[in-house]
Design an enzyme around this catalytic site. Structure first.
Site, PDB file in Angstrom:
ATOM      1  CD  GLU A 105      -2.799  -1.226  -0.051  1.00 10.08           C
ATOM      2  OE1 GLU A 105      -3.013  -0.178  -0.701  1.00 10.08           O
ATOM      3  OE2 GLU A 105      -3.222  -2.330  -0.426  1.00 10.08           O
ATOM      4  CG  HIS A 150      -0.940   1.243  -4.439  1.00  8.91           C
ATOM      5  ND1 HIS A 150      -0.851   0.989  -5.793  1.00  8.91           N
ATOM      6  CD2 HIS A 150      -1.505   0.138  -3.890  1.00  8.91           C
ATOM      7  CE1 HIS A 150      -1.349  -0.220  -6.040  1.00  8.91           C
ATOM      8  NE2 HIS A 150      -1.736  -0.757  -4.903  1.00  8.91           N
ATOM      9  CE1 TYR A 199      -4.381   0.331  -8.762  1.00 11.65           C
ATOM     10  CE2 TYR A 199      -6.764   0.290  -8.704  1.00 11.65           C
ATOM     11  CZ  TYR A 199      -5.553  -0.244  -8.340  1.00 11.65           C
ATOM     12  OH  TYR A 199      -5.521  -1.352  -7.527  1.00 11.65           O
ATOM     13  CG  ASP A 228      -9.066  -5.789 -10.621  1.00  9.52           C
ATOM     14  OD1 ASP A 228      -8.959  -4.891  -9.768  1.00  9.52           O
ATOM     15  OD2 ASP A 228      -8.160  -6.610 -10.882  1.00  9.52           O
ATOM     16  CG  HIS A 237      -5.814  -6.248  -7.975  1.00 11.89           C
ATOM     17  ND1 HIS A 237      -6.760  -5.261  -8.155  1.00 11.89           N
ATOM     18  CD2 HIS A 237      -5.089  -5.876  -6.895  1.00 11.89           C
ATOM     19  CE1 HIS A 237      -6.606  -4.336  -7.210  1.00 11.89           C
ATOM     20  NE2 HIS A 237      -5.611  -4.683  -6.440  1.00 11.89           N
TER      21      HIS A 237
HETATM   22 ZN   LIG Z   1      -2.647  -2.629  -4.712  1.00  9.73          ZN
END
Ligand SMILES: [Zn+2]
Length: 436
Positions: free
Chosen positions: A157, A160, A171, A253, A258
């Site tokens: 995290e 990011h 994203y 997603d 992912h």
């Molecule tokens: Zn992530």
């Protein structure tokens, strides 16, 4: 709450066992309000003054108000709450790694104080970076443990936040999968550094330990062998891919960020093991140089990123070039267009929830003819076109959820977690909720 039974089909079957979407959905309103408040003023990054601690861990007390109650800051001893103390240890070690390996002071490179919230929501199965802080749920303890229990999740995290302040990769689609992959790269480097392992010795598992006992999962992702991390009747099987030939075309997603991240993940693992030594000293330096090169556009695709890593590879140019070739990323690779969302023309309302740290997709379908009055009333009130137009004001943040609504044979409308109205909130809760 006694909700009349409706015709409710969960796809795939393991979703029947999943925690109801209600708890996660209950958070949306808070997030939406907070996001709007932030959008009202200019975005700034406060440089850390000498008297401001490097990090603060807050406790949301299983509510959803962010950031919550400050419970521990840098320099203070453990408080005995294992989740708080895991987060504290995790951020200390993460900041140290970035300082020592990359000479980087916090995520913005300018010493920004790091805000963390734990015990977020009730049974919340996720962790995310919301643009201002790191947030961790406790997990439902049916499938997921607390998300601080595997410290590489925190490093992921934090990664990011670093990406947002450097290459700012959008994203979505391949740039989004790169954004995801770079967070996994930092997470793997972090895990191997803590264990004192070389690239060859590392297990390349991300999120090892976030599943409760009894779930057939080694981890959430396997960078060395994407698609093999788990296979469980409750959870389903790991959907990641590791080669461009298997690139997943989807609108879920954020374009499978992912799922397709397994491709650049595998490239990094191949480069790191070919270069030898530790992942941080070898391929990690090259990937970080690419991320911070200033030459990547926010919509850079795999091939563009690969080219920048090759340019930054120096004496390791052959290892890096070969790694990308082995996963099928070549100069002419392009993003395949998303496939159409299937519509059977049935009288149904369909809700999908995708994204989140785990990158899993859940879908619920309710027949409008058999639905209770509550569902039908909401469907009559909502205006999906207006919601779609309003959603343009929201930026998709890493690892937050994404919802797709489709009523009868109308066009599917996809909205980020923060953009759901109260009605859409309730509709998603009714359609996705566990069949009780
Ligand atoms: Zn992530």
């Amino acid at each position: 709450m006694d909700i009349p039974r409706v015709t409710c089909t969960f796809i795939p079957p393991w979703l029947l066992e999943r925690i109801g979407a209600a708890d996660a959905l209950a958070l949306d309103e808070q997030l939406r309000v907070r996001r709007t408040a932030r959008a009202a003023g200019p975005r700034t990054t406060a440089a850390r003054a000498v008297d401001v601690p490097a990090w603060t861990v807050h406790d949301a007390d299983n509510a959803t108000k962010l950031p919550g109650r400050p419970v521990r800051t840098a320099g203070q001893p453990a408080i005995g709450d294992v989740t708080v103390d895991e987060a504290a240890d995790g951020i200390e070690a993460t900041l140290l790694m970035f300082a020592e390996a990359f000479a980087r002071d916090s995520y913005d490179g300018a010493g920004a104080p790091v805000s963390i919230t734990v015990h977020y929501g009730k049974d919340y199965d996720n962790a995310f970076w919301d643009g201002a802080q790191l947030v961790f749920g406790d997990g439902d303890r049916t499938v997921f443990e607390r998300f601080t229990s595997s410290s590489d999740v925190l490093a992921h995290e934090f990664g990011h936040a670093v990406t947002e302040h450097t290459a700012a990769l959008a994203y979505r689609d391949q740039s989004g999968a790169l954004n995801e992959s770079i967070s996994d790269v930092f997470a793997a480097c972090f895990k191997q550094r803590l264990a004192g392992e070389t690239a060859t010795e590392g297990d390349w598992l991300i999120g090892e330990g976030i599943f409760v006992a009894g779930i057939n999962a080694r981890a959430l992702r396997d960078m060395a062998a994407p698609g093999t991390a788990y296979d469980d009747p409750t959870l389903g099987s790991d959907p990641q891919v590791g080669h461009m030939d298997d690139y997943i075309r989807t609108t879920d997603d954020n374009g499978g960020v992912h799922l397709n991240s397994g491709i650049p993940n595998r490239a990094f693992q191949l480069a790191a093991t070919a270069i030898g030594g530790t992942s941080l000293e070898g391929a990690g330096q090259i990937w970080y140089a690419a991320l911070t090169s200033g030459t990547l556009t926010p919509t850079a695709d795999f091939a563009a990123f690969a080219a920048v890593t090759v340019a930054a590879a120096g004496e390791h140019v052959d290892a890096v070039t070969s790694a990308w070739q082995q996963v099928g990323v070549t100069a002419d690779a392009t993003t395949p267009a998303p496939g159409p969302v299937e519509s059977g023309g049935e009288r149904v309302v369909r809700v999908r929830r995708s994204g989140g740290f785990a990158g899993r997709t859940e879908e619920g379908v309710v027949s409008l003819d058999a639905a209770d009055d509550g569902v039908r009333a909401i469907v009559e009130r909502i205006d999906l076109d207006a919601a779609a137009a309003g959603a343009a004001a929201y930026r998709q943040m890493p690892d937050m959820y994404l919802y797709t609504f489709q009523v009868a044979d109308g066009d599917p409308v996809t909205l980020p977690e923060q953009a759901l109205s109260g009605d859409l909130h309730e509709l998603a809760e009714l359609v996705l909720r566990r069949d009780r």
